[in-house]
Structure formats: C-alpha cells, structure tokens
Design a protein around this motif. Sequence first.
Motif, short mmCIF file in Angstrom:
data_model
loop_
_atom_site.label_atom_id
_atom_site.label_comp_id
_atom_site.label_asym_id
_atom_site.label_seq_id
_atom_site.Cartn_x
_atom_site.Cartn_y
_atom_site.Cartn_z
N UNK A 31 54.90 0.00 28.29
CA UNK A 31 53.62 0.44 27.74
C UNK A 31 53.58 1.97 27.69
N UNK A 32 53.23 2.54 26.52
CA UNK A 32 53.21 4.01 26.41
C UNK A 32 52.12 4.60 27.31
N UNK A 45 47.48 3.95 32.68
CA UNK A 45 46.48 2.89 32.57
C UNK A 45 47.10 1.54 32.93
N UNK A 46 48.32 1.32 32.44
CA UNK A 46 49.00 0.07 32.73
C UNK A 46 49.21 -0.11 34.24
N UNK A 79 47.37 -3.43 41.39
CA UNK A 79 46.54 -4.02 42.43
C UNK A 79 45.76 -5.20 41.86
N UNK A 80 45.40 -6.11 42.75
CA UNK A 80 44.66 -7.30 42.31
C UNK A 80 45.55 -8.54 42.31
N UNK A 81 45.07 -9.57 41.62
CA UNK A 81 45.78 -10.85 41.62
C UNK A 81 47.20 -10.75 41.13
N UNK A 117 54.79 5.27 37.02
CA UNK A 117 54.02 5.78 35.89
C UNK A 117 54.91 6.66 35.03
N UNK A 118 55.54 7.65 35.66
CA UNK A 118 56.33 8.61 34.90
C UNK A 118 57.52 7.96 34.20
#
Length: 443
Positions: free
Chosen positions: A124-125, A129-130, A136-138, A288-289
């Motif tokens: 994902x570019x 955000x991705x 975190x989460x399910x 991320x990077x």
Amino acid sequence: MAGVPREQWTSKSGFILAAIGSAVGLGNMWRFSYLAAENGGAAFVILYLAATLVIGLPVLLAELVLGRGSQRSPIPALVHYGGRRWKPLGLIFITSGFLILSYYTVIAGWALRYGLAAIIWGFDVDAAAHFGEVASGWDAFAYHLMFMAITVFIVVGGVSRGIERTSLVLMPMLFALVIGLAVYAATLDGAAAGYAYYLSPDFAKLLSPSVLKDATGQAFFSLSLGMGAMLTFASYLGRDIHLPRAALIIAGADFAVAFIAGLVVFPLIFALDLSADVSASTVGALFITLPKAFAEMGQIGRGVGVLFFAALIVGALTSAISLLEVVVSSAIDNLGWPRRRAGILLGAVIAAIGAPSAWSTNILGAVDQVANNIFLLGGGLTLSIFVGWVMVGPIEEASEGATGVSWFRSWRNLLRYVVPAILLFVLIYDAIPSTFKTIADLF
Ligand code: TRP
C-alpha cells in the motif's frame, strides 16, 4: 523430575545454527535499524559492537557454561550451582520469557501479514495509514495467534526433531536472503547517501547514557541473553563442545546479520528519500518506511519486499522458538509435564498475555521497554554476578572441551567487575528512569 533421559542436539553444528537462529531475529532487522536511525547511525553501530564484545560475549559464555554444566533448565541450573535461594532469579527468567514472547509474536504477526499481503495484493502506498489499520486490533491478534501456533508446532516436535531440523533448513535460507537483498540494495541510486548516513558516525551521540543503554540493551536482546534462553539451549549439549568458540561464532554471526540488514535498510530509505519518516521512528518504523519504498518501486519493489519480509519471518520464527523453549523446558523439568502439553498450554497462555500488545502499539512499546530495560539488563547483571562471584569453578567448567584458551581469567574478571559496573550505570542513569517515564506516558 521426569524419568525420561534429557534430549540432546544431533550435532554441534545443529546446536550452533539453532543458537544463531535464536539470536538472529526481529532484533537484528526491526530493532537494530530503528535504533541505529534514532541514535546517529554509525555512532550507535560502533557502541553496539563494543557492547557485543565487552558485555554480550562474556555473558553469552556464562549462560552456555551454566547450561551445559548443569544439564538443566534455568531454575534447577541456578539452584544446582548456587543453592535454593537463587530460585527467584530463575522465576524472573521464566517471567521474561512470557513477557518477551507475548509481544514478539505480535510483531512477527505483522511481518507475516505484510509478507502474505504483498504476494496477493502488493504494498500500500499510504503505508502509515495502512500500518495504523493492521498493526492493532483483531487483525493483529489473528496473525499473532497464527504465528504462535506455528511456533508451538515446532517446539512440540522436540529439540532435535523440531528446533534443530527447522534451524538447519531456515538459517542458511535467511543468510542467503539477507546477503542477496544487500547486493540488490547496493545497485540503487541513493545507496551512497544511505551508506553515508549508516557508516559515518555522529560522535556527539557516542557518550550519552541513553545511547549506551540502547547499545547494551540491543546487545542483550539480539544475543538472546539475560533470561536463560542460551542457557537452556546449552543444556542439551554434550561435554565435548568448545564453548568459547561457539560463543564467538554465535556473536559474530549475530552482529554480521544486523550489520548487513543495515546495508539493506538504509540504501532503500535514502534511495526513496524517506529519511524524514525514519527520524520520527517508533516501533512501526520498519513497517511503514520500507513498505512505502517497496510500493513506490513497482513490481520489482513488490518482489524485493516479499523476500525482505520472508527473511524477517524466518528470523522471527527461529527466535520465537527459543523463547518458547525456555518456558517449555522449565515446565518439563520442574512440573514433569510432557512436552506436548507444555507447548500447547503455555503457548496459549502467552498468546493471551499478548492480547493488549496486539490491541495497542503503545502498550507493545512499553512492554518491550520493561522487558529489555528492566528484565534483561537486570537479569544479565545478576547472572554475571552469579557466575563471577557465586558459582564454584566456572573456569574449570568453561575449559571442558576447550583447550588452548588463554583468556578465561579475563572472562571472569569481566563478569566480576566490568559487566556489573556498566550494567548498573546504565540501569540507574537511563534504563530505569526512562522505562518509568514510558509507563507514566501510557496513562
Ligand atoms: N534475539 C532475538 C532477536 O534478536 C530475540 C530473542 C530470542 C530473545 N530469544 C530471546 C531476546 C531471549 C531476549 C532473550 O530477535
């Protein structure tokens, strides 16, 4: 204690590869690169190398000596050499095992997810955000469980048929992947800028207690020290192995992989001009990077990214195995549980303990700090005092199978004076206060 004979490695090289497998993991890629980015590149690398030699190597040899000498898991090993009052230290070791594995598989789960997603959809570019969506989460919890299940499956297979066989296949694969990636990274346009950042030291950073703490903490984490993991692996060894040589090989390979991982990460970051993202680094930096870099590089980036995450997954798996083995071997030795029950039950408990880390990267970061700054550094301090001052005849034990070693006395002096002094300094001036601050910041 169970009446079954103690398991053994099939070969010395099988043990060495398994120990390198324990050492080389997320620490070498995820942790090392964000610490190096944060702490002035080469200045950190130099300090980390020094910490590996002066602190890591002596403590590693101490753990190997305790494990092989006692042929027991951490608690009975300490009791064997120091008497019953040392049992609490063993319990602290086991607690560290629970703590570290509980979030380690969360991060490994991220890697698993990124790797699989890259094969199916690509990267994902909008990487930040991705990461926010999946870390975190399910989702994170599901991949954490998946990774734990694989780890349990291998540990339940046993020392030689599970752990050793896995390492024999996976470790050469990991070396090939990391070296291949570094060669590829060298061909990128911005590679020179990346090397310049990574390899030219910012000496102003060299002398701060916080960099010293990060470097020592990293040496402990990366070499799997301070909680009896190497001790446990060495307890399945015969008496004829040359322990100092083994320690040198393990520490050398561990440093080499971290160093080469830097040769992959920094050129990639600079080729795509993402250095600003790294200086704002957190636990998520690598996730991320790099995916952003891979996304911007199109189809080639996708392929390279898949290989990168494959290396990360492989490294994390052989490390997670060793963390679980500490608690499993303790349950076998102390509670008389069969290996299968110990693996499944303890794996499930640790997966549950990891739930908060799977739901919040802040909690994950805090647990990581508590585990490293307090448990591993504190465990290492006590361990070096134990072997330096309490244990009778550590040099004789280390000499078994190791002729022609002339530095055993220096080894014991390091354990007696130098290692405790540095660790105490680091704990008091940085590790303890900064960890309390992180915990306070959570609320
Ligand atoms: N050394 C591993 C890494 O670098 C992590 C690890 C495995 C570990 N076993 C350990 C850390 C025991 C501390 C103690 O990723």
